[in-house]
Design an enzyme around this catalytic site. Structure first.
Site, PDB file in Angstrom:
ATOM      1  N   GLY A 191      28.796 -19.801 -12.636  1.00  0.00           N
ATOM      2  CA  GLY A 191      30.184 -19.773 -13.081  1.00  0.00           C
ATOM      3  C   GLY A 191      30.765 -18.374 -13.046  1.00  0.00           C
ATOM      4  O   GLY A 191      31.979 -18.205 -12.908  1.00  0.00           O
ATOM      5  N   GLU A 321      41.112 -14.103 -19.710  1.00  0.00           N
ATOM      6  CA  GLU A 321      41.009 -12.775 -19.066  1.00  0.00           C
ATOM      7  C   GLU A 321      41.412 -12.885 -17.600  1.00  0.00           C
ATOM      8  O   GLU A 321      40.711 -12.416 -16.704  1.00  0.00           O
ATOM      9  CB  GLU A 321      39.583 -12.243 -19.200  1.00  0.00           C
ATOM     10  CG  GLU A 321      39.093 -12.172 -20.637  1.00  0.00           C
ATOM     11  CD  GLU A 321      37.639 -11.754 -20.762  1.00  0.00           C
ATOM     12  OE1 GLU A 321      36.834 -12.090 -19.863  1.00  0.00           O
ATOM     13  OE2 GLU A 321      37.285 -11.097 -21.745  1.00  0.00           O
ATOM     14  N   CYS A 417      30.520  -5.494 -21.980  1.00  0.00           N
ATOM     15  CA  CYS A 417      30.362  -5.374 -20.526  1.00  0.00           C
ATOM     16  C   CYS A 417      31.015  -4.113 -19.986  1.00  0.00           C
ATOM     17  O   CYS A 417      30.553  -3.535 -19.003  1.00  0.00           O
ATOM     18  CB  CYS A 417      30.930  -6.610 -19.829  1.00  0.00           C
ATOM     19  SG  CYS A 417      32.623  -7.012 -20.304  1.00  0.00           S
TER      20      CYS A 417
END
Length: 655
Positions: A191, A321, A417
């Site tokens: 994904g 996002e 991240c």
């Protein structure tokens, strides 16, 4: 198994570039001295005031070193991988025995957490060992593997140590046994794209065709019917892993709504999109696939001409996002995730490998100097995940639609991240300065550096000195081993007007020999030849496309590669009361006192006089205005002097 060609030696690259640049060198040193050590502490839950990561603890539990429960996001492993990748790049710049020891210890821990069959993922090892590969929509197994592959390549190239590379080759062997078009394998893909570009890096290092084939499979299978992600979603009862709620699946979010070659417009989660486009460009370059290249060009054009912020940010909504639609670029509810701009830089670099077109380097420069650089505080310990173009601090805390926007950088994130992504980009920045096509060297970024390579079959050393971003002066000393004919191509930046280029003092005609935005100088080069570049960096106004509603009747300021903004610490509050006088002179001057020194821009503007307002909440009478001096600072520096208002786009008043 690893390809035999690298078992006993490091790979010899076609070029070696080291950065020798006052501006970028200071940031690389900050990453080495502060960011990488700080992130090591954060990953070990030892960073004071930072949100717990538990990433290393997860590996310790998976390795059997201690007991406990998995904690954090399902993709928490990737933070460790990105830190290791940054360490590899850092060690390639400067050997650091203590840092290498720390990295070796982490790699040893990762190896202990690997399962007998090569599988590596702490969430599924600790929490749901029987559910491997059952939820590729949400659970990021291949994404985490991809980041560890990139780390393995980086660390091997820097140190020659094979341990992490061996670990990941075992993991890829396992993945290859699970996924593919063959009978009995899953015709699936992740994904969150990442492994596709990582496998290309592993292929480039090892020459192992299976890795390239597996990357191509993941790209080619995406969006095919029957749709793999839809099938898995249905099998899971349409339950979202993160919310636990039954939801409809939006295949556009995963860029899985169509086969990749049929996609026309950038949609969905912005980071996933540009990571996928990067892999597509990689594969197009390696395989000569024109249909893949054409898809990359369409998607690039859509992003950069209709869905990109002036700062190089992409992704206009916090819901997913994600990209939304053409010209929808709100400033105060923007997302513009740091990772998305980094991914856009990856995409630009790969497109430059296909074709030396300056528009790719222009965007790379824009995203690098503005969105990415602005995401990290000057202390190296605070970060923006979201990079807004307008901030009202009270709205960030009180308006639920703007909670994602922050007026000050944060110490760390549960979903962390972005910080390690910044670290790995800046420590590998030497890979983005030049590309070579045939016997011509293309200069994409004007960053002080030393390069050794082969051009026209001749060993050549080039020393670039640059005063960017404050001055547009660059010199390049060309030193071939013997007299030789080859090309040196210099990018003419999109913001440039009146660039002057001299070779050994002789002015070049920049109206001639322009190829796709580069001035190509082809001649017989001798040791000691010098190219001098002077590009007047005048502050100038920038206006937005008429369809870009958020910026209608507004203006922003740019000087060289830097976009500017207003901060309330310089201009008072509210910034919404300030407009720039149309036609007023923009005056630029270097301010040594501003955060280590920077060029600031001043101009005449107007401010609404609140004291002269005689009405209540609304009135028939317009408030009076007064003339004021407006001060703009580089966008990348905003938010380093405390919480306050900020604005990139300013109304322009005709007087």
């Amino acid at each position: 198994m690893m390809n035999k060609t690298i078992q006993d030696q490091q790979v010899v690259k076609d070029q070696s570039v080291s950065i020798k640049d006052d501006f970028w060198g200071s940031y690389i040193k900050l990453v080495q001295d502060v960011v990488i050590p700080y992130q090591y502490e954060a990953l070990h839950d030892k960073a004071a005031g930072a949100e717990p990561s538990h990433a290393i603890a997860n590996f310790e539990i998976a390795a059997g070193r201690k007991s406990g429960e998995f904690y954090g996001w399902v993709f928490q492993d990737s933070d460790v991988a990105k830190w290791l990748e940054a360490v590899g790049y850092s060690l390639s710049i400067k050997r650091d025995p203590e840092l290498e020891r720390q990295a070796d210890e982490v790699i040893g821990l990762v190896g202990e957490a690997q399962q007998e069959d090569g599988y590596l993922n702490t969430y599924f090892t600790i929490k749901e060992p029987g559910k491997r590969w059952t939820n590729l929509n949400d659970c990021h197994e291949l994404y985490c593997a991809g980041h560890f592959i990139e780390a393995a390549v980086s660390y091997y190239e820097a140190t020659g140590k094979r341990k992490l590379l061996d670990i990941m080759c075992r993991m890829v062997d396992h993945i290859d046994s699970v996924f593919g078009p063959e009978e009995g394998k899953m015709r699936g893909y992740d994904g969150h794209q990442e492994i596709e570009l990582a496998l290309v890096k592993l292929y480039r290092l090892t020459g192992e065709e299976r890795y390239l084939k597996l990357s191509s499979f993941f790209i080619n299978e995406r969006g095919q019917q029957p749709n793999f992600l839809k099938q898995q979603w249905d099998n899971l009862g349409s339950i979202n892993f993160f919310t636990g709620q039954k939801e409809n699946l939006d295949l556009k979010y995963y860029q899985s709504h169509l086969p990749v070659r049929e996609q026309e417009v950038a949609v969905g989660h912005a980071v996933r999109a540009v990571y996928m486009y990067t892999a597509m460009a990689d594969l197009a370059a390696l395989t000569g696939d024109d249909t893949l290249r054409e898809a990359c060009e369409r998607l690039w054009n859509n992003i950069t001409t209709k869905q990109m912020y002036i700062t190089g940010g992409i992704g206009s909504t916090h819901r997913g996002e994600a990209f939304t639609f053409d010209y929808d670029l709100p400033n105060d509810s923007v997302y513009a995730e740091t990772c998305a701009s980094i991914g856009l830089i990856f995409f630009a670099q790969r497109m430059l490998r296909i074709s030396p077109d300056a528009r790719y380097a222009d965007v790379m420069e824009r995203a690098l100097y503005n969105n990415v650089l602005g995401s990290m505080a000057q202390d190296g310990k605070h970060y923006f995940y979201v990079n807004p173009l307008e901030v009202w601090p009270k709205a960030c805390s009180c308006n639920p639609d703007k909670h994602h926007v922050k007026s000050e950088r944060q110490g760390w994130f549960g979903c962390a991240c972005c910080p390690p992504n910044v670290a790995r980009l800046l420590t590998s920045l030497n890979q983005y300065i030049y590309t070579i096509h045939g016997d011509t060297l293309y200069t994409n970024l004007y960053i002080g550096s030393e390069l050794t390579t082969k051009l026209g079959g001749t060993d050549v050393a080039i020393q670039q000195e640059s005063n960017y971003p404050w001055e547009g002066t660059v010199s390049m000393k060309i030193n071939p081993a013997v007299e030789a004919e080859f090309g040196i191509a210099l990018r003419i930046p999109s913001w440039s007007q009146g660039m002057e280029i001299r070779v050994n003092g002789e002015v070049m005609n920049t109206a001639e020999n322009i190829e796709q935005g580069y001035l190509v100088i082809r001649r017989l080069w001798r040791a000691g030849d010098v190219i001098e570049v002077h590009d007047p960096m005048e502050a100038h106004r920038i206006y937005a496309h008429p369809n870009l509603r958020a910026d209608a009747q507004k203006v922003t300021i740019q000087r060289g590669p830097l976009v500017y903004c207003l901060e309330s610490i310089d201009n008072g509050e509210p910034l919404s009361s300030i407009s720039l006088k149309e036609g007023s002179e923009l005056t630029a001057a270097f301010d040594e006192t501003l955060l280590g020194g920077a060029v600031v821009v001043e101009a005449e503007g107007l401010r609404v006089d609140k004291e002269g307002w005689s009405g209540g909440l609304y009135s028939r009478v317009k408030a009076p205005v007064q003339t004021v001096k407006v001060k703009a600072v580089p966008y990348y520096l905003w938010g380093n002097r405390g919480s306050g208002e900020m604005k990139v786009w300013i109304p322009e008043a005709s007087v």
